[in-house]
Design a protein around this motif. Structure first.
Motif: not given
Length: 154
Positions: A45-50, A96-99
Motif C-alpha cells: 500500500e503506497i500512500q501518495l500525497p494529497q 513518493l521520494s519527496a516524502g
C-alpha cells in the motif's frame, strides 16, 4: 486469514507466487475446516500525497487524472503507451521520494511539463499553453523557443 466460505480462521497457504512485475503476491489457501480453496492477493500500500488545488481544497492523488492529462496533451502524437506509463510512474516515484504529505497542483503541473518535454515537444507546448495560461503571442513564442533546437544553436 479467515475463510470466505465458512468463516473459520484456520487456513493454510498451499502455494505462493509473484506476478510478472513482482509487485503482487498471489497465495492459494486451503481452509482446514471446510477443505475449500481460495486465492488472496497482497500488494504494497503506497500512500501518495494529497493534492492541494489552487482554491485550497485537498483531494486524493489520482493516477487516472494524471494519465488523462498526459494523454490529452499527447493526443495524435507519436508517443507509445509504454512511454506514457513510464512518465506516470516517474512522476509517482518523484512524489513518493519527496516524502511530502501534500503536493500543490503547481508542483504537479511542473512535473508533468518536465515529462512532456522529454516525450514530445508539441505536447509540451500544448500543455504549457493551458497550464501557464499564456496571455499573448510573446509568451507562446518564448515557450516554443525554449524547446526549439534552432533557438538553442543561436
Amino acid at each position: 486469514m479467515k475463510c470466505p466460505f465458512c468463516g473459520a480462521e484456520d487456513t493454510a497457504v498451499a502455494d505462493t507466487r509473484l506476478n510478472d512485475e513482482a509487485d503482487v503476491v498471489r497465495r492459494r489457501r486451503k481452509c482446514n475446516a471446510c477443505d475449500k480453496r481460495f486465492t488472496t492477493y497482497e500488494r504494497a500500500e503506497i500512500q501518495l500525497p494529497q493534492v492541494v488545488k489552487k482554491n485550497g481544497l485537498r483531494t486524493e492523488f489520482s493516477r487516472a487524472k494524471l494519465r488523462a492529462s498526459l494523454e490529452l496533451a499527447l493526443r495524435k502524437r507519436p508517443v507509445s503507451i509504454e512511454s506514457v506509463d513510464a512518465a506516470v510512474a516517474d512522476i509517482e516515484e518523484r512524489l513518493l521520494s519527496a516524502g511530502e504529505r501534500e503536493v500543490t497542483t503547481q508542483q504537479l503541473g511542473e512535473l508533468v511539463m518536465r515529462e512532456l518535454k522529454k516525450l514530445d515537444k508539441v505536447a509540451y507546448i500544448r500543455f504549457a499553453s493551458v497550464y501557464r495560461n499564456f496571455e499573448d503571442v510573446d509568451a507562446f513564442s518564448r515557450a516554443i523557443r525554449e524547446v526549439s533546437p534552432a533557438a538553442k544553436k543561436k
